[in-house]
Design an enzyme around this catalytic site. Structure first.
Site, PDB file in Angstrom:
ATOM      1  CE  LYS A  52      -8.118   0.103   4.603  1.00 38.46           C
ATOM      2  NZ  LYS A  52      -8.425  -1.340   4.608  1.00 38.46           N
ATOM      3  CB  ILE A 107      -0.986  -0.005   1.190  1.00 35.77           C
ATOM      4  CG1 ILE A 107      -2.074   1.047   0.985  1.00 35.77           C
ATOM      5  CG2 ILE A 107      -0.264   0.222   2.514  1.00 35.77           C
ATOM      6  CD1 ILE A 107      -2.988   0.773  -0.173  1.00 35.77           C
ATOM      7  CG  ASP A 167      -7.424  -4.679   5.703  1.00 37.05           C
ATOM      8  OD1 ASP A 167      -6.784  -4.061   6.565  1.00 37.05           O
ATOM      9  OD2 ASP A 167      -7.219  -4.543   4.467  1.00 37.05           O
ATOM     10  CB  SER A 197      10.457  -0.704   5.943  1.00 34.73           C
ATOM     11  OG  SER A 197       9.991  -1.987   5.605  1.00 34.73           O
ATOM     12  NE  ARG A 198       9.753  -5.947  11.215  1.00 34.14           N
ATOM     13  CZ  ARG A 198       9.046  -6.954  11.700  1.00 34.14           C
ATOM     14  NH1 ARG A 198       9.579  -7.760  12.604  1.00 34.14           N
ATOM     15  NH2 ARG A 198       7.814  -7.170  11.286  1.00 34.14           N
TER      16      ARG A 198
END
Length: 309
Positions: free
Chosen positions: A91, A15, A169, A37-38
């Site tokens: 969201k 996303i 979701d 971010s990992r």
């Protein structure tokens, strides 16, 4: 032109790449200055694997956009607020209403902007629909929101875990439109939630609700729909029928197409975020999350066949 605000993107997944990065680049308010971010990286900016390391290393980046799965978002948002950063949350904004409400209180105390986003509210047909409905009496509402989880959430195991929301979701997108266009509270009466025997979150849901004035509202969510996808909300009023189709991007009044156009949902989110920051205000409407929580509270659990994605 006003100088762009440096922003950090936290969570570099599908996303973020599909929507957030292009919308930040195409807007006038923000400049992507860092990513956390990992697993993913963004070319041309500072990249961090650890959120605490980012907060320490880049005190100049006063705005963060949290695009992580919801179960890890509370701790990050809490740390960002404590560090005086303005925060945008993808969201659903949090795993629970308790977390969401706690973040609102923390942001108010710290004097920072907190924006709980609902991208579907920025679909082109939603605001015209709200305006058209504002002087009508609503008689019935029907939501049909059915899509293919394999197409839209490939390999995302977290959505089937506790706190992952399952079919809610995408379903919460429909609920965010519902609560934006229909005046007053929406009340859940009962629901049936279908859980695959090998998953911890529902793959389908059927929800009976009502408006505060008693008009029936039904919602059918399903993650098993192949072929054409369905994202429709139909509202019968005393002055005719309104239909939001394709997730709110098309608005029909009766049989006539009233509003349609290209997708600008995430562009709208960042325009709204910029306006909130300039006004030093927050926007934290958690009504869609409440409807999800109430659907679980009122829900009958039904176990269905295993599902492999």
């Amino acid at each position: 032109m006003t100088k762009r605000i440096p922003l950090a993107l936290v969570g570099v997944g599908k996303i973020a790449r599909d929507q957030h990065i292009p919308s930040i680049a195409g807007g006038a308010d923000f400049e992507l200055a860092a990513a956390v971010s990992r697993h993913g990286k963004v070319d041309g900016v500072d990249n961090f694997e650890n959120f605490d390391a980012f907060l320490t290393a880049r005190p100049d980046v006063k705005v963060v956009s949290l695009c992580t799965p919801p179960e890890v978002r509370f701790d990050m948002a809490k740390k960002a607020i404590a560090a005086g950063r303005d925060v945008l949350m993808e969201k659903p904004p949090a795993t629970t209403l308790g977390e969401a409400e706690a973040l609102s209180a923390l942001a108010a105390e710290a004097g920072v902007t907190l924006f709980a986003t609902w991208h579907s509210r920025f679909a082109l047909g939603v605001e015209p629909a709200r305006l058209w409905l504002s002087d009508k009496t609503i008689k019935t509402v029907s939501i049909v929101w059915k899509e293919d989880v394999r197409r839209w959430h490939p390999g995302q195991a977290w959505i089937w875990e506790p706190g992952g929301f399952g079919v809610f979701d995408p379903g919460i997108n429909a609920l965010s439109i519902l609560t934006a266009v229909v005046p007053g509270p929406i009340l859940v009466e009962r629901s049936t939630l279908e859980f695959p025997e090998n998953k911890k979150q529902p793959i389908a849901a059927s929800i009976a609700m009502r408006t505060v004035d008693g008009a029936p509202v039904s919602a059918e969510f399903d993650w098993r729909q192949e072929g054409p996808q369905t994202w429709d909300i139909t509202i019968e009023t005393d002055q005719g029928l309104l239909r939001l189709s394709k997730g709110g991007s098309e608005l029909y009044i009766g049989d006539a197409l009233h509003t349609a156009g290209p997708d600008r949902e995430y562009a709208g989110i960042y325009e709204r975020f910029g306006a909130l920051i300039r006004a030093r205000e927050s926007d934290t409407d958690y009504q869609p999350l409440r409807l999800v929580a109430d659907s679980f509270l009122c829900g009958e659990r039904k176990v269905v066949a295993s599902f492999e994605d």
